[in-house]
Scaffold this active site. Structure first.
Site, PDB file in Angstrom:
ATOM      1  N   SER A 136       1.004  -0.989  -0.022  1.00  0.00           N
ATOM      2  CA  SER A 136       0.045   0.060  -0.060  1.00  0.00           C
ATOM      3  C   SER A 136       0.820   1.141   0.103  1.00  0.00           C
ATOM      4  CB  SER A 136      -0.813  -0.144   1.383  1.00  0.00           C
ATOM      5  OG  SER A 136      -1.625   1.119   1.287  1.00  0.00           O
ATOM      6  N   LYS A 162      -1.363  -1.306  -4.308  1.00  0.00           N
ATOM      7  CA  LYS A 162      -2.549  -0.243  -3.692  1.00  0.00           C
ATOM      8  C   LYS A 162      -1.940   1.179  -3.675  1.00  0.00           C
ATOM      9  CE  LYS A 162      -4.895  -0.018   0.736  1.00  0.00           C
ATOM     10  NZ  LYS A 162      -5.117  -0.679   1.595  1.00  0.00           N
ATOM     11  N   LYS A 164      -3.129   5.298  -2.840  1.00  0.00           N
ATOM     12  CA  LYS A 164      -4.238   6.093  -2.063  1.00  0.00           C
ATOM     13  C   LYS A 164      -5.012   7.023  -3.086  1.00  0.00           C
ATOM     14  CE  LYS A 164      -3.896   4.094   2.170  1.00  0.00           C
ATOM     15  NZ  LYS A 164      -5.044   3.572   2.837  1.00  0.00           N
ATOM     16  N   ASP A 189      -7.386   2.878  -2.632  1.00  0.00           N
ATOM     17  CA  ASP A 189      -8.141   2.960  -1.681  1.00  0.00           C
ATOM     18  C   ASP A 189      -8.276   4.478  -1.319  1.00  0.00           C
ATOM     19  OD1 ASP A 189      -8.817   2.516   1.106  1.00  0.00           O
ATOM     20  OD2 ASP A 189      -6.947   1.854   1.990  1.00  0.00           O
ATOM     21  N   GLU A 214     -11.300   0.432  -2.816  1.00  0.00           N
ATOM     22  CA  GLU A 214     -11.355   0.253  -1.327  1.00  0.00           C
ATOM     23  C   GLU A 214     -11.983   1.220  -0.719  1.00  0.00           C
ATOM     24  OE1 GLU A 214      -7.883  -1.302   0.541  1.00  0.00           O
ATOM     25  OE2 GLU A 214      -8.557  -1.105   2.435  1.00  0.00           O
ATOM     26  N   ASP A 239     -13.241  -1.908   4.021  1.00  0.00           N
ATOM     27  CA  ASP A 239     -12.336  -1.833   4.952  1.00  0.00           C
ATOM     28  C   ASP A 239     -13.116  -1.275   6.294  1.00  0.00           C
ATOM     29  OD1 ASP A 239     -10.420  -1.275   6.448  1.00  0.00           O
ATOM     30  OD2 ASP A 239      -9.103  -0.294   5.209  1.00  0.00           O
ATOM     31  N   LYS A 263      -9.018  -7.112   8.758  1.00  0.00           N
ATOM     32  CA  LYS A 263      -8.268  -6.547   9.502  1.00  0.00           C
ATOM     33  C   LYS A 263      -8.256  -7.103  11.122  1.00  0.00           C
ATOM     34  CE  LYS A 263      -6.832  -2.445   7.371  1.00  0.00           C
ATOM     35  NZ  LYS A 263      -6.967  -0.847   7.291  1.00  0.00           N
ATOM     36  N   GLY A 291      -3.554  -3.782   6.370  1.00  0.00           N
ATOM     37  CA  GLY A 291      -2.537  -3.782   7.156  1.00  0.00           C
ATOM     38  C   GLY A 291      -2.783  -2.244   7.892  1.00  0.00           C
TER      39      GLY A 291
HETATM   40  O1  OSB Z   1      -6.714   2.009   4.772  1.00  0.00           O
HETATM   41  O2  OSB Z   1      -5.833   0.258   4.474  1.00  0.00           O
HETATM   42  C1  OSB Z   1      -5.849   1.172   4.966  1.00  0.00           C
HETATM   43  C2  OSB Z   1      -2.698   2.291   6.830  1.00  0.00           C
HETATM   44  C3  OSB Z   1      -3.325   2.696   8.004  1.00  0.00           C
HETATM   45  C4  OSB Z   1      -4.402   2.833   8.146  1.00  0.00           C
HETATM   46  C5  OSB Z   1      -5.449   2.244   7.026  1.00  0.00           C
HETATM   47  C6  OSB Z   1      -4.996   1.713   6.146  1.00  0.00           C
HETATM   48  C7  OSB Z   1      -3.412   1.640   5.782  1.00  0.00           C
HETATM   49  C8  OSB Z   1      -2.931   1.138   4.677  1.00  0.00           C
HETATM   50  C9  OSB Z   1      -1.628   0.754   4.778  1.00  0.00           C
HETATM   51  O3  OSB Z   1      -3.604   0.892   3.470  1.00  0.00           O
HETATM   52  C10 OSB Z   1      -1.377  -0.679   5.087  1.00  0.00           C
HETATM   53  C11 OSB Z   1      -0.074  -1.087   5.457  1.00  0.00           C
HETATM   54  O4  OSB Z   1       0.865  -1.137   4.729  1.00  0.00           O
HETATM   55  O5  OSB Z   1       0.003  -1.763   6.883  1.00  0.00           O
HETATM   56 MG    MG Z   2      -8.142   0.765   3.669  1.00  0.00          MG
END
Ligand code: OSB
Ligand code: MG
Length: 368
Positions: A136, A162, A164, A189, A214, A239, A263, A291
């Site tokens: 991500s 992924k 953002k 996402d 997402e 999520d 998660k 994550g």
């Molecule tokens: O939305 O998936 C998410 C990190 C922190 C909080 C929410 C998210 C994320 C990530 C990174 O997308 C996930 C990771 O690399 O741990």
């Molecule tokens: Mg997410």
């Protein structure tokens, strides 16, 4: 098994690269680590995934410490428990606060796995010996920087990229990424940055064969997501909206999504995560492990969970070195050709590095 001693540590670790989402940016991660001991002296570890601010969901480091100290630890200390599935039952009288609950539950699963001479993956029923990993990538300062970071992630072997997105950093970004990387498994996402008023923008993303989008809409919504899914071809992955098996059942019945991001912390622990996995498998819905920028303990739990068979899509469980100069476990989590090997040793299969843990600790408290 009975827990006789619990230690909570508050850690602060600097991220290698600041992580930026539609909500803002952070440079450090503050989180709680929980060390639990049973009557035989077996030690289990849990990592609380809550952040220091409630940007993602409502829990924070402080709310979790409060819930642990004032409610959850008093419920579990010295109580005879035969199987970790009983822990969520024990916590049923406490509403929500899933990340706090999952912290102790995870440590208990670790102890249970050790006591029964199994790896945590085996104890959960996981069959894979390696898992596929995606990455991500946060919002970067420029398109050029974003392209460079994606290019590096592809070269490092990650199986899925992924990125953002947020209003104003979406269609153009994805169009350019697709131009440069036409075939890479790609997803976006939004961390709840859109509403149904943005439906035209979200529809435009359909052109770029994303694996999924997402959490485009509100963090507690499944109704509008169902409406949106009727208008877009790209599968929606939920999520933030998923906090329990019940949420998953309703979202699938409504048609709010085609994919679920699991998660452990958000759903209240490994037992609930496993139930969601089983339900989705029975209903033909693919899942993957999300994550929370975890340090090594949380990452080890994610790897064990991902060894279950319906985790068919690469997760966000990148290697330790993607996040940290130094992680808090040995060995660190290593990604090779896009895979992580699932450890076979008893318990989480990584050894907590007490020296590193102590260096990152800013507060500690013992309970017995
Ligand atoms: O939305 O998936 C998410 C990190 C922190 C909080 C929410 C998210 C994320 C990530 C990174 O997308 C996930 C990771 O690399 O741990
Ligand atoms: Mg997410």
């Amino acid at each position: 098994m009975r827990l006789t001693d619990i230690t909570i540590r508050h850690l602060k670790m600097q991220l290698k690269h600041p992580f930026t989402t539609s909500f803002g940016s952070f440079k450090d991660k503050e989180f709680l680590l929980l060390e639990a001991k049973d009557e035989k002296g077996t030690i289990g570890w849990g990592e609380c995934v809550a952040f220091d601010t409630p940007w993602y969901t409502e829990e924070t480091v402080k709310t979790c410490w409060h819930m642990l100290e004032d409610f959850l630890i008093p419920l579990i200390l010295h109580k005879e428990i035969t199987h970790p599935d009983e822990v969520s039952e024990l916590f049923k009288s406490i509403r929500k606060n899933n990340m706090a609950k999952a912290t102790i539950e995870g440590a208990f699963w670790d102890i249970y796995a050790q006591q029964t001479n199994q790896s945590l993956a085996e104890a959960l029923g996981g069959k894979k010996d390696k898992i596929e990993v995606g990455i991500s990538i946060g919002i970067q300062d420029s398109i050029e920087k974003q392209l460079a970071v994606v290019d590096q992630a592809i070269n490092n072997g990650y199986k899925r990229i992924k990125v953002k997105i947020k209003p104003g950093w979406d269609v153009e970004l994805i169009r350019i990424l697709r131009e440069h990387f036409p075939d890479v498994p790609l997803m976006a996402d939004a961390n709840s940055a859109y509403t149904l008023d943005d439906i035209d923008v979200l529809k435009q993303l359909d052109e770029y064969h994303l694996m999924m989008i997402e959490q485009p809409l509100a963090s507690d919504d499944i109704i509008d997501h169902a409406k949106l899914q009727k208008h877009i071809k790209t599968p929606i992955c939920l999520d933030e909206s998923i906090t329990s098996l019940e949420d998953v059942r309703k979202a699938i019945e409504l048609g709010s999504c085609g994919v679920i991001n699991v998660k452990i912390g958000r759903v209240g622990g490994l037992t609930e995560a496993k139930k969601i996995h089983d339900y989705c498998a029975a209903n033909g819905v693919p899942v993957w492990c999300g994550g929370m920028l975890e340090a090594g303990i949380g990452r080890a739990h994610n790897i064990a969970l991902t060894s279950l068979s319906n985790f068919v899509l690469p997760g966000d469980t990148a290697g330790s070195s993607h996040y940290w100069e130094e992680d808090i476990i040995t060995p660190e989590v290593v990604v090779q050709d896009g895979y992580i090997n699932v450890p076979r040793e008893n318990g989480i299969g990584f050894t907590p590095n007490i020296n590193a843990i102590e260096r990152f600790t800013i507060a500690t408290k013992h309970y017995h």
